[in-house]
Motif scaffolding. Structure first.
Motif, PDB file in Angstrom:
ATOM      1  N   LYS A 202       0.347  -5.633   9.350  1.00 55.58           N
ATOM      2  CA  LYS A 202       1.228  -4.889   8.744  1.00 55.58           C
ATOM      3  C   LYS A 202       2.549  -4.989   8.759  1.00 55.58           C
ATOM      4  CE  LYS A 202      -2.496  -1.285   8.884  1.00 55.58           C
ATOM      5  NZ  LYS A 202      -2.799   0.109   9.199  1.00 55.58           N
TER       6      LYS A 202
ATOM      7  N   GLU B  32       0.249   4.164   0.076  1.00 56.84           N
ATOM      8  CA  GLU B  32       0.006   5.493   1.157  1.00 56.84           C
ATOM      9  C   GLU B  32       0.148   5.126   2.332  1.00 56.84           C
ATOM     10  OE1 GLU B  32      -3.298   2.326   0.778  1.00 56.84           O
ATOM     11  OE2 GLU B  32      -2.262   3.422  -0.621  1.00 56.84           O
ATOM     12  N   THR B  33       0.625   3.868   2.637  1.00 56.55           N
ATOM     13  CA  THR B  33       1.259   3.541   4.299  1.00 56.55           C
ATOM     14  C   THR B  33       2.622   3.331   4.119  1.00 56.55           C
ATOM     15  OG1 THR B  33       0.346   1.613   4.278  1.00 56.55           O
ATOM     16  CG2 THR B  33      -1.073   3.231   5.372  1.00 56.55           C
TER      17      THR B  33
ATOM     18  N   ARG C 254       0.994  -1.131   0.070  1.00 54.90           N
ATOM     19  CA  ARG C 254       0.090   0.082  -0.137  1.00 54.90           C
ATOM     20  C   ARG C 254       0.816   1.043   0.087  1.00 54.90           C
ATOM     21  NH1 ARG C 254      -2.743  -3.626  -0.972  1.00 54.90           N
ATOM     22  NH2 ARG C 254      -4.714  -4.397  -0.110  1.00 54.90           N
TER      23      ARG C 254
ATOM     24  N   HIS D 106       0.046  -4.997   3.707  1.00 57.46           N
ATOM     25  CA  HIS D 106      -0.912  -5.317   4.454  1.00 57.46           C
ATOM     26  C   HIS D 106      -1.026  -6.740   4.399  1.00 57.46           C
ATOM     27  CE1 HIS D 106      -2.589  -1.249   5.255  1.00 57.46           C
ATOM     28  NE2 HIS D 106      -1.538  -1.069   4.641  1.00 57.46           N
TER      29      HIS D 106
END
Length: 163
Positions: A54, A44-45, A42, A49
């Motif tokens: 995470k 954005e992070t 991901r 995941h």
């Protein structure tokens, strides 16, 4: 791409020779595993995941696993403003031609990426009896393919960014 012994000194100078071991002889990549990890990434992070939670890869992990130095100046920049970071303010493809001596065909380019197949066809085998400038161009192309496919590959493994 085939590693020619005439390119090795340039890889040593760049501190990247040890990455050559990531080829099929020393290190086999599990394509389905890599694909599964890429699907779970991901942006954005900046994390994977996973079903159990995470996780991420740290700079220390990369330094340990690949032997890459993490001290000194960093290389960064926004892809949208890529051309403004090029030394002298040259357009990206002009700089590409300066460093590699040739431009890809129009059907081998997509914005700032070039097809790996074109790189392989153009720089796959270093001819015998060439001058040092040609060897340097092939060393640059080999380095670009090494980094663009082994470390910073795209999802499909068909193109590499010219940055």
């Amino acid at each position: 791409m085939r590693l020619d012994e005439r390119i090795v000194p340039y890889l040593h100078m760049a501190g990247l020779y040890h990455l050559v071991r990531l080829n099929e002889t020393w290190f086999r990549s599990d394509e389905s595993l890599v694909s599964a990890f890429m699907e779970r990434w991901r942006p954005e992070t900046h994390m994977f995941h996973m079903p159990f939670g995470k996780c991420t890869i740290t700079l220390q992990d990369m330094a340990y696993q690949l032997g890459l130095p993490i001290d000194g100046n960093y290389v960064s920049g926004c892809l949208m403003d890529f051309e403004r970071y090029i030394k002298g303010g040259h357009p990206a493809w002009m700089r590409f031609e300066e460093l590699l001596g040739v431009l890809p065909l129009a059907n081998c380019i997509d914005k700032f990426t070039v097809k790996c197949s074109w790189m392989q066809e153009t720089f796959g085998k270093l001819p015998h009896g060439v001058n040092d400038a040609t060897v340097k161009r092939y060393a640059r192309a080999y380095t670009m393919m090494l980094l663009g496919t082994q470390l910073f590959g795209d999802k499909f493994g068909t193109c590499l960014h010219i940055r």
